[in-house]
Design a protein around this motif. Structure first.
Motif, PDB file in Angstrom:
ATOM      1  N   GLU A 141       0.816  -1.219   0.000  1.00 28.28           N
ATOM      2  CA  GLU A 141       0.000   0.000   0.000  1.00 28.28           C
ATOM      3  C   GLU A 141       0.844   1.261   0.000  1.00 28.28           C
ATOM      4  O   GLU A 141       0.323   2.347  -0.258  1.00 28.28           O
ATOM      5  CB  GLU A 141      -0.942  -0.015   1.204  1.00 28.28           C
ATOM      6  CG  GLU A 141      -2.046  -1.059   1.089  1.00 28.28           C
ATOM      7  CD  GLU A 141      -2.970  -1.078   2.293  1.00 28.28           C
ATOM      8  OE1 GLU A 141      -2.623  -0.427   3.309  1.00 28.28           O
ATOM      9  OE2 GLU A 141      -4.022  -1.745   2.226  1.00 28.28           O
ATOM     10  N   TYR A 188      -6.118   3.109  -7.202  1.00 36.53           N
ATOM     11  CA  TYR A 188      -6.794   4.400  -7.264  1.00 36.53           C
ATOM     12  C   TYR A 188      -7.244   4.667  -8.700  1.00 36.53           C
ATOM     13  O   TYR A 188      -6.581   4.262  -9.656  1.00 36.53           O
ATOM     14  CB  TYR A 188      -5.857   5.527  -6.829  1.00 36.53           C
ATOM     15  CG  TYR A 188      -5.598   5.600  -5.346  1.00 36.53           C
ATOM     16  CD1 TYR A 188      -6.552   6.124  -4.485  1.00 36.53           C
ATOM     17  CD2 TYR A 188      -4.391   5.171  -4.809  1.00 36.53           C
ATOM     18  CE1 TYR A 188      -6.312   6.209  -3.123  1.00 36.53           C
ATOM     19  CE2 TYR A 188      -4.144   5.251  -3.448  1.00 36.53           C
ATOM     20  CZ  TYR A 188      -5.111   5.774  -2.613  1.00 36.53           C
ATOM     21  OH  TYR A 188      -4.873   5.853  -1.267  1.00 36.53           O
ATOM     22  N   HIS A 217      -9.765  11.614  -2.196  1.00 37.52           N
ATOM     23  CA  HIS A 217      -8.525  11.206  -1.544  1.00 37.52           C
ATOM     24  C   HIS A 217      -7.331  11.610  -2.408  1.00 37.52           C
ATOM     25  O   HIS A 217      -7.336  11.405  -3.623  1.00 37.52           O
ATOM     26  CB  HIS A 217      -8.510   9.699  -1.313  1.00 37.52           C
ATOM     27  CG  HIS A 217      -9.575   9.237  -0.375  1.00 37.52           C
ATOM     28  ND1 HIS A 217     -10.098   7.966  -0.392  1.00 37.52           N
ATOM     29  CD2 HIS A 217     -10.237   9.892   0.616  1.00 37.52           C
ATOM     30  CE1 HIS A 217     -11.023   7.852   0.537  1.00 37.52           C
ATOM     31  NE2 HIS A 217     -11.132   9.007   1.159  1.00 37.52           N
ATOM     32  N   PHE A 242      -3.442  11.176  -3.553  1.00 35.92           N
ATOM     33  CA  PHE A 242      -2.368  10.187  -3.587  1.00 35.92           C
ATOM     34  C   PHE A 242      -1.298  10.666  -4.555  1.00 35.92           C
ATOM     35  O   PHE A 242      -1.566  11.428  -5.490  1.00 35.92           O
ATOM     36  CB  PHE A 242      -2.888   8.800  -3.987  1.00 35.92           C
ATOM     37  CG  PHE A 242      -3.471   8.719  -5.366  1.00 35.92           C
ATOM     38  CD1 PHE A 242      -2.731   8.225  -6.425  1.00 35.92           C
ATOM     39  CD2 PHE A 242      -4.766   9.134  -5.610  1.00 35.92           C
ATOM     40  CE1 PHE A 242      -3.267   8.144  -7.700  1.00 35.92           C
ATOM     41  CE2 PHE A 242      -5.317   9.052  -6.881  1.00 35.92           C
ATOM     42  CZ  PHE A 242      -4.563   8.557  -7.926  1.00 35.92           C
ATOM     43  N   ASP A 272      -8.815  10.993  -6.368  1.00 34.93           N
ATOM     44  CA  ASP A 272      -9.742   9.975  -6.841  1.00 34.93           C
ATOM     45  C   ASP A 272     -11.176  10.468  -6.650  1.00 34.93           C
ATOM     46  O   ASP A 272     -11.415  11.598  -6.224  1.00 34.93           O
ATOM     47  CB  ASP A 272      -9.502   8.637  -6.140  1.00 34.93           C
ATOM     48  CG  ASP A 272      -9.889   8.660  -4.667  1.00 34.93           C
ATOM     49  OD1 ASP A 272     -10.287   9.735  -4.163  1.00 34.93           O
ATOM     50  OD2 ASP A 272      -9.797   7.608  -4.013  1.00 34.93           O
ATOM     51  N   ARG A 328      -4.366   1.386  -3.718  1.00 32.85           N
ATOM     52  CA  ARG A 328      -5.311   1.933  -2.731  1.00 32.85           C
ATOM     53  C   ARG A 328      -5.537   0.965  -1.573  1.00 32.85           C
ATOM     54  O   ARG A 328      -5.619   1.370  -0.420  1.00 32.85           O
ATOM     55  CB  ARG A 328      -6.648   2.246  -3.417  1.00 32.85           C
ATOM     56  CG  ARG A 328      -7.722   2.791  -2.482  1.00 32.85           C
ATOM     57  CD  ARG A 328      -8.936   3.247  -3.265  1.00 32.85           C
ATOM     58  NE  ARG A 328      -9.527   2.169  -4.031  1.00 32.85           N
ATOM     59  CZ  ARG A 328     -10.459   1.330  -3.547  1.00 32.85           C
ATOM     60  NH1 ARG A 328     -10.884   1.451  -2.304  1.00 32.85           N
ATOM     61  NH2 ARG A 328     -10.967   0.379  -4.309  1.00 32.85           N
TER      62      ARG A 328
END
Length: 278
Positions: A102, A127, A149, A151, A145, A108
């Motif tokens: 992760e 994602y 969220h 990332f 996303d 994700r």
């Protein structure tokens, strides 16, 4: 019949001396068997913890499942094999393997399960980016996303819209982007939504048209202004004779409109009709 006589009928019969000894021996034998079984279980567990894992083969196979579009398969395989190196079926740390996967870009969620006697199965979920997020203070670039969220990963395409705003406002501004996209759909695709530290909104379409909304108290206020403009856009174009490239709402009871450079640029000076001097 007296009361003492009635109670004497229900009193237990005296136990012969031999019967008491036999009963005590039976209880002692029963507890001896129980303690013996517990001792055997204890020694079996101790023996297994010391010698048992030496008889098990190490983890030889790690199967990775999932619809993977952006993840690097080599990095996934390296991270998985490094986390299980030298581990057996029982002593492999599934939590450490899950965290290692992760931590990689695009991953994700990772679910890990054992398969007897020497395998692991990893189910990955990626994602799904829908926008590029840019921190207005630091300029740091990330991805968003559908749940808002953030990332870190390399954008897979330059066609993703850009949302620029203060840190911590990702989910709110993603909702604002979706709402303003619906309002501006008749005019074009929303390409950039920028919100400054003072909550001043700037919106730009894919064809380059920019709308400066200024500081707003709510998203609803932004939607109302752009909805009003979208309904009158054709009339504004017809009256001006060109499509505006910039509309500024920061003036009270008025709009500041700018046209293309070819429209607003001054004409070139006329050429002199006289003869050139030699």
């Amino acid at each position: 019949m007296s009361r003492s006589e009635r109670f004497s009928r229900h009193a237990p019969a005296p136990v012969p001396p031999g019967a008491r000894w036999w009963r005590d021996a039976f209880v002692l034998a029963r507890w001896t068997r129980r303690l013996t079984m517990l001792a055997l279980l204890f020694f079996a567990a101790a023996a297994w913890s010391y010698w048992g894992e030496q008889w098990l083969p190490p983890i030889r196979t790690v199967v990775i499942e999932g619809e993977l579009e952006h993840s690097d398969s080599d990095r996934l395989r390296y991270a998985a094999l490094r986390a299980v190196e030298g581990k057996t079926f029982f002593d492999v740390d599934l939590g450490a393997l899950r965290r290692a996967l992760e931590d990689l870009p695009w991953v994700r969620r990772a679910d890990v399960r054992r398969v007897w006697p020497d395998s692991l199965v990893v189910s990955l979920a990626e994602y799904r980016p829908i926008a590029i997020w840019i921190d207005v203070a630091s300029g740091e670039l990330s991805l968003l996303d559908a749940n808002g969220h953030v990332f870190s990963a390399v954008p897979p395409s330059d066609d993703l819209p850009r949302i620029i705003g203060p840190a911590g406002q990702e989910e709110t501004l993603l909702e604002a982007y979706e709402g303003l996209s619906r309002v501006l759909q008749p005019l074009g695709r929303l390409e950039v939504l920028q919100v400054g530290p003072t909550l001043s909104y700037v919106v730009r379409l894919s064809q380059g048209t920019e709308f400066v909304l200024g500081r707003l108290d709510s998203l609803q206020q932004a939607e109302q202004r752009l909805s009003w403009l979208a309904q009158r856009w054709d009339a504004i174009r017809e009256r001006l004779g060109y499509a505006p490239v910039r509309v500024d709402f920061r003036h009270q009871q008025a709009l500041a409109v700018a046209g293309p450079a070819s429209i607003i640029a001054p004409p070139p000076p006329p050429e002199s009709k006289g003869k050139k001097k030699r």
